[in-house]
Scaffold this motif. Sequence first.
Motif, mmCIF file in Angstrom:
data_model
loop_
_atom_site.group_PDB
_atom_site.id
_atom_site.type_symbol
_atom_site.label_atom_id
_atom_site.label_comp_id
_atom_site.label_asym_id
_atom_site.label_seq_id
_atom_site.Cartn_x
_atom_site.Cartn_y
_atom_site.Cartn_z
ATOM 1 N N THR A 209 5.822 12.267 -46.370
ATOM 2 C CA THR A 209 5.985 10.982 -47.048
ATOM 3 C C THR A 209 7.107 11.076 -48.066
ATOM 4 O O THR A 209 7.171 12.022 -48.857
ATOM 5 C CB THR A 209 4.686 10.577 -47.758
ATOM 6 O OG1 THR A 209 3.654 10.411 -46.783
ATOM 7 C CG2 THR A 209 4.866 9.268 -48.515
ATOM 8 N N VAL A 210 7.993 10.108 -48.019
ATOM 9 C CA VAL A 210 9.076 9.992 -48.998
ATOM 10 C C VAL A 210 9.048 8.569 -49.555
ATOM 11 O O VAL A 210 8.266 7.732 -49.109
ATOM 12 C CB VAL A 210 10.457 10.306 -48.370
ATOM 13 C CG1 VAL A 210 10.523 11.740 -47.880
ATOM 14 C CG2 VAL A 210 10.781 9.330 -47.248
ATOM 15 N N GLY A 211 9.908 8.317 -50.524
ATOM 16 C CA GLY A 211 9.935 6.968 -51.071
ATOM 17 C C GLY A 211 11.064 6.779 -52.063
ATOM 18 O O GLY A 211 11.875 7.681 -52.301
ATOM 19 N N PHE A 212 11.105 5.589 -52.624
ATOM 20 C CA PHE A 212 12.078 5.229 -53.650
ATOM 21 C C PHE A 212 11.341 4.543 -54.787
ATOM 22 O O PHE A 212 10.413 3.754 -54.558
ATOM 23 C CB PHE A 212 13.120 4.252 -53.105
ATOM 24 C CG PHE A 212 14.104 4.843 -52.127
ATOM 25 C CD1 PHE A 212 15.416 5.116 -52.516
ATOM 26 C CD2 PHE A 212 13.739 5.099 -50.816
ATOM 27 C CE1 PHE A 212 16.333 5.639 -51.612
ATOM 28 C CE2 PHE A 212 14.647 5.630 -49.900
ATOM 29 C CZ PHE A 212 15.948 5.899 -50.299
ATOM 30 N N MET A 213 11.772 4.854 -56.017
ATOM 31 C CA MET A 213 11.230 4.176 -57.187
ATOM 32 C C MET A 213 12.315 3.312 -57.805
ATOM 33 O O MET A 213 13.455 3.752 -57.973
ATOM 34 C CB MET A 213 10.707 5.184 -58.214
ATOM 35 C CG MET A 213 10.162 4.528 -59.486
ATOM 36 S SD MET A 213 9.341 5.709 -60.590
ATOM 37 C CE MET A 213 7.791 5.919 -59.711
ATOM 38 N N ALA B 277 10.259 12.736 -53.102
ATOM 39 C CA ALA B 277 10.167 13.719 -52.030
ATOM 40 C C ALA B 277 9.279 14.870 -52.475
ATOM 41 O O ALA B 277 9.304 15.269 -53.647
ATOM 42 C CB ALA B 277 11.545 14.246 -51.658
ATOM 43 N N ASN B 278 8.499 15.399 -51.551
ATOM 44 C CA ASN B 278 7.622 16.542 -51.837
ATOM 45 C C ASN B 278 6.704 16.258 -53.024
ATOM 46 O O ASN B 278 6.400 17.146 -53.833
ATOM 47 C CB ASN B 278 8.467 17.794 -52.101
ATOM 48 C CG ASN B 278 9.447 18.069 -50.979
ATOM 49 O OD1 ASN B 278 9.076 18.064 -49.809
ATOM 50 N ND2 ASN B 278 10.713 18.290 -51.323
ATOM 51 N N LEU C 45 17.028 2.468 -48.008
ATOM 52 C CA LEU C 45 15.985 1.502 -48.339
ATOM 53 C C LEU C 45 16.632 0.153 -48.593
ATOM 54 O O LEU C 45 17.691 0.063 -49.232
ATOM 55 C CB LEU C 45 15.215 1.940 -49.582
ATOM 56 C CG LEU C 45 14.128 0.945 -50.026
ATOM 57 C CD1 LEU C 45 12.976 0.919 -49.033
ATOM 58 C CD2 LEU C 45 13.635 1.274 -51.426
ATOM 59 N N GLU C 46 15.975 -0.896 -48.115
ATOM 60 C CA GLU C 46 16.510 -2.246 -48.274
ATOM 61 C C GLU C 46 15.370 -3.208 -48.579
ATOM 62 O O GLU C 46 14.339 -3.180 -47.912
ATOM 63 C CB GLU C 46 17.205 -2.655 -46.979
ATOM 64 C CG GLU C 46 17.605 -4.107 -46.852
ATOM 65 C CD GLU C 46 18.212 -4.383 -45.482
ATOM 66 O OE1 GLU C 46 19.446 -4.384 -45.376
ATOM 67 O OE2 GLU C 46 17.434 -4.588 -44.508
#
Length: 256
Positions: A102-106, A28-29, A182-183
């Motif tokens: 924009t966000v995401g997962f690692m 995030a950010n 998230l999946e």
Amino acid sequence: MKTLLCSVLLATCLRAALAHYTFPNFIANGTVTTDWEYVRITANHYSNGPVSRLPHPSPAATHRSARTQLTDVTDPEFRCYELDLVNTAGATGTATVLAGSTVGFMADNTMGHPGYFDAYMTAAAPAADSEAAGTGSTWFKVWEWAPRWTAATGLIFDSENINQVNFTIPKNLPSGQYLIRLEQIALHVAETYQGAQFYIGCAQVNVVGGGSGTPGPTVAIPGVYTGYEPGILINIYDLPSNYTGYQAPGPAVWSG
């Protein structure tokens, strides 16, 4: 002979472990946050195995064949696969994010399984860090990454062998607290019912700068899948002769 057998079994287990992963880091950010800071810690945080019928896989379960790790998509733990359905939410922080950002997962490992990715969100009542958040028919899909298909090449999984995914929070999403789920549906052993492997992570967020959109269609999780959808029950290595492309399970994406 015994030494050779042990070596083969160890190598097999190591390959299986290296292929599995969790999503401990929210993005995030422009920052990758620390492990489980904003993502609810999952029951597989040690084993890295996929969502299993066993809510808290034992060490022995980690070394089972992937084909025996069956997934029950109707189980309450299918929602976020928390370590503790009651206490995990309150022990997890809530990140502030901007609508339209924009966000995401690692992942904690390379995501080596071919499959389909999506992200769902739900308004979180009474708050994102409440165990009651997301327990109704309130989830809507905001992003997906499906395999491509052509008659000449078959299915092409562009998302294979990566370690993070990113997507956009819809600009018109109303401000407020949400869960982002998230999946990944890994399809390498999905030819039998409950064979597809699910990797899940839920981040807690407070969305600011939002709009006046009405997200939808909304679904319940669990409840969104039966496990018999053609995008979940599929033999990606032996597609039928009349196959015309991957059918994403669940609702259409709401882009705001």
